[in-house]
Design a protein around this motif. Sequence first.
Motif, mmCIF file in Angstrom:
data_model
loop_
_atom_site.group_PDB
_atom_site.id
_atom_site.type_symbol
_atom_site.label_atom_id
_atom_site.label_comp_id
_atom_site.label_asym_id
_atom_site.label_seq_id
_atom_site.Cartn_x
_atom_site.Cartn_y
_atom_site.Cartn_z
ATOM 1 N N SER A 128 6.613 11.524 -9.996
ATOM 2 C CA SER A 128 6.942 12.792 -9.348
ATOM 3 C C SER A 128 5.928 13.228 -8.292
ATOM 4 C CB SER A 128 7.094 13.901 -10.398
ATOM 5 O OG SER A 128 5.909 14.037 -11.168
ATOM 6 N N GLY A 129 4.845 12.481 -8.146
ATOM 7 C CA GLY A 129 3.871 12.806 -7.109
ATOM 8 C C GLY A 129 2.571 13.378 -7.622
ATOM 9 N N LYS A 130 2.353 13.343 -8.929
ATOM 10 C CA LYS A 130 1.122 13.906 -9.495
ATOM 11 C C LYS A 130 -0.117 13.186 -8.967
ATOM 12 C CE LYS A 130 2.215 13.136 -13.800
ATOM 13 N NZ LYS A 130 3.482 12.415 -13.540
ATOM 14 N N SER A 131 -0.075 11.855 -8.955
ATOM 15 C CA SER A 131 -1.231 11.087 -8.478
ATOM 16 C C SER A 131 -1.451 11.283 -6.983
ATOM 17 C CB SER A 131 -1.046 9.598 -8.794
ATOM 18 O OG SER A 131 -1.087 9.368 -10.184
ATOM 19 N N HIS A 132 -0.359 11.418 -6.232
ATOM 20 C CA HIS A 132 -0.465 11.658 -4.793
ATOM 21 C C HIS A 132 -1.140 13.006 -4.550
ATOM 22 C CE1 HIS A 132 1.696 11.062 -0.667
ATOM 23 N NE2 HIS A 132 0.500 11.594 -0.515
ATOM 24 N N LEU A 133 -0.705 14.026 -5.250
ATOM 25 C CA LEU A 133 -1.309 15.343 -5.114
ATOM 26 C C LEU A 133 -2.771 15.331 -5.548
ATOM 27 C CD1 LEU A 133 1.677 17.452 -6.453
ATOM 28 C CD2 LEU A 133 0.735 17.605 -4.145
ATOM 29 N N ALA A 134 -3.051 14.608 -6.636
ATOM 30 C CA ALA A 134 -4.428 14.509 -7.124
ATOM 31 C C ALA A 134 -5.320 13.816 -6.092
ATOM 32 C CB ALA A 134 -4.462 13.763 -8.447
ATOM 33 N N ALA A 135 -4.778 12.804 -5.422
ATOM 34 C CA ALA A 135 -5.545 12.090 -4.396
ATOM 35 C C ALA A 135 -5.831 13.002 -3.199
ATOM 36 C CB ALA A 135 -4.782 10.848 -3.943
ATOM 37 N N ILE A 136 -4.854 13.820 -2.835
ATOM 38 C CA ILE A 136 -5.054 14.773 -1.733
ATOM 39 C C ILE A 136 -6.168 15.756 -2.090
ATOM 40 C CG2 ILE A 136 -3.996 16.640 -0.411
ATOM 41 C CD1 ILE A 136 -1.292 15.207 -0.839
ATOM 42 N N TRP A 137 -6.098 16.277 -3.323
ATOM 43 C CA TRP A 137 -7.115 17.242 -3.751
ATOM 44 C C TRP A 137 -8.488 16.591 -3.871
ATOM 45 C CZ3 TRP A 137 -9.964 17.667 -8.449
ATOM 46 C CH2 TRP A 137 -10.757 18.818 -8.522
ATOM 47 N N ALA A 138 -8.539 15.376 -4.390
ATOM 48 C CA ALA A 138 -9.823 14.677 -4.541
ATOM 49 C C ALA A 138 -10.504 14.488 -3.190
ATOM 50 C CB ALA A 138 -9.610 13.331 -5.226
ATOM 51 N N GLU A 139 -9.695 14.201 -2.173
ATOM 52 C CA GLU A 139 -10.247 14.025 -0.834
ATOM 53 C C GLU A 139 -10.836 15.340 -0.327
ATOM 54 O OE1 GLU A 139 -11.267 12.224 2.777
ATOM 55 O OE2 GLU A 139 -10.573 11.287 0.905
ATOM 56 N N SER A 140 -10.144 16.433 -0.574
ATOM 57 C CA SER A 140 -10.608 17.738 -0.102
ATOM 58 C C SER A 140 -11.815 18.239 -0.890
ATOM 59 C CB SER A 140 -9.482 18.776 -0.218
ATOM 60 O OG SER A 140 -8.375 18.431 0.577
ATOM 61 N N ALA A 141 -11.797 18.016 -2.203
ATOM 62 C CA ALA A 141 -12.817 18.593 -3.080
ATOM 63 C C ALA A 141 -13.998 17.662 -3.326
ATOM 64 C CB ALA A 141 -12.180 18.971 -4.427
ATOM 65 N N GLY A 142 -13.918 16.424 -2.837
ATOM 66 C CA GLY A 142 -14.970 15.461 -3.136
ATOM 67 C C GLY A 142 -15.005 15.101 -4.605
ATOM 68 N N ALA A 143 -13.821 15.069 -5.212
ATOM 69 C CA ALA A 143 -13.723 14.842 -6.650
ATOM 70 C C ALA A 143 -13.750 13.363 -7.004
ATOM 71 C CB ALA A 143 -12.438 15.474 -7.190
ATOM 72 N N GLU A 172 0.833 -1.200 0.000
ATOM 73 C CA GLU A 172 0.000 0.000 0.000
ATOM 74 C C GLU A 172 0.866 1.247 0.000
ATOM 75 O OE1 GLU A 172 -3.469 2.167 2.708
ATOM 76 O OE2 GLU A 172 -2.527 0.303 3.362
ATOM 77 N N GLU A 173 0.664 2.070 -1.018
ATOM 78 C CA GLU A 173 1.373 3.344 -1.066
ATOM 79 C C GLU A 173 0.492 4.397 -0.406
ATOM 80 O OE1 GLU A 173 3.533 6.370 -4.269
ATOM 81 O OE2 GLU A 173 2.691 4.455 -4.911
ATOM 82 N N LYS A 174 0.994 5.030 0.613
ATOM 83 C CA LYS A 174 0.199 5.989 1.374
ATOM 84 C C LYS A 174 0.089 7.305 0.603
ATOM 85 C CE LYS A 174 1.493 3.970 5.832
ATOM 86 N NZ LYS A 174 2.246 2.840 5.243
ATOM 87 N N LEU A 175 -1.154 7.761 0.408
ATOM 88 C CA LEU A 175 -1.402 8.931 -0.429
ATOM 89 C C LEU A 175 -2.133 10.041 0.330
ATOM 90 C CD1 LEU A 175 -2.500 7.169 -3.756
ATOM 91 C CD2 LEU A 175 -0.246 8.087 -3.179
ATOM 92 N N THR A 176 -1.879 10.148 1.623
ATOM 93 C CA THR A 176 -2.500 11.215 2.398
ATOM 94 C C THR A 176 -1.632 12.475 2.343
ATOM 95 O OG1 THR A 176 -1.389 10.691 4.483
ATOM 96 C CG2 THR A 176 -3.406 9.465 3.981
ATOM 97 N N ARG A 177 -2.191 13.584 2.823
ATOM 98 C CA ARG A 177 -1.442 14.844 2.866
ATOM 99 C C ARG A 177 -0.226 14.715 3.778
ATOM 100 N NH1 ARG A 177 1.416 18.461 3.182
ATOM 101 N NH2 ARG A 177 1.043 20.692 2.908
ATOM 102 N N ASP A 178 -0.376 14.014 4.892
ATOM 103 C CA ASP A 178 0.731 13.863 5.839
ATOM 104 C C ASP A 178 1.870 13.021 5.265
ATOM 105 O OD1 ASP A 178 -0.578 15.379 7.710
ATOM 106 O OD2 ASP A 178 -1.365 13.667 8.833
ATOM 107 N N ASP A 179 1.570 12.172 4.299
ATOM 108 C CA ASP A 179 2.587 11.297 3.722
ATOM 109 C C ASP A 179 3.291 11.916 2.519
ATOM 110 O OD1 ASP A 179 2.310 8.879 5.371
ATOM 111 O OD2 ASP A 179 0.297 8.791 4.533
ATOM 112 N N PHE A 180 2.855 13.099 2.106
ATOM 113 C CA PHE A 180 3.474 13.730 0.947
ATOM 114 C C PHE A 180 4.786 14.384 1.344
ATOM 115 C CE2 PHE A 180 4.167 17.016 -2.243
ATOM 116 C CZ PHE A 180 3.986 16.287 -3.403
#
Length: 225
Positions: free
Chosen positions: A57-72, A17-25
């Motif tokens: 480079s972290g694009k998917s990680h950043l996208a996952a963080i934003w999706a969580e915040s925006a309900g995307a 499991e690759e952790k994709l939370t804001r704290d793990d970025f």
Amino acid sequence: MASSVQPRQLALALPHEEKLTRDDFLEGPANEAALALIDGWPDWPNRIMLLVGPDGSGKSHLAAIWAESAGARSTAAHALTADTVPTALATGALVVEDLRPSDFDERAMFHLMNLARQDDAYVLITARVPPSAFEIELRDLRSRLRAVPTVTLLPPDDQLFRGLIVKFCADRQMSVDEPLVSYLSNRIERSYVAVRQAVELLDTEALRLGRPVTRALAAELLRDA
């Protein structure tokens, strides 16, 4: 007569499991502009934004963080069709992952951009290269995509590179020490994909050989790489 041949241990491809939370970025100069964009939502300069950076480079990680915040919701760019656009954009926010040249439906993308503008929805698109490098047949789409504000993720600096080694190892539940991290940071190519591949190789071979992950093992595996 008993065989003297020792059975070869097989490495099982266990999921990790690759952790994709804001704290793990992992933050650094290479991604600070991209992280500022994600943290700054909904105060974006445009409702459609583009994240561009190399593989890993972290694009998917950043996208996952934003999706969580925006309900995307999230969709792969190549899977987007004109018929699925309204459903994909139903929550008012959408991540479109991995937009690649000649690997997406141009009419679907044009429909998405029009509907997002009409509904005041937010769209975050990720890509490895900017749309200026794409060959796009639809003239209106070409101009629209090239006008989307772009935030670029840069190659990792030394501190971020070392941090990525530790993170990728931790994601695979691998215990590492300073000699190993230092060796890898000085030995492998300074890129996101190279560190991911090196850690995967170490994990696979350590399991196969029944050995701990150490600098010595890394030196054996990477000596001729």
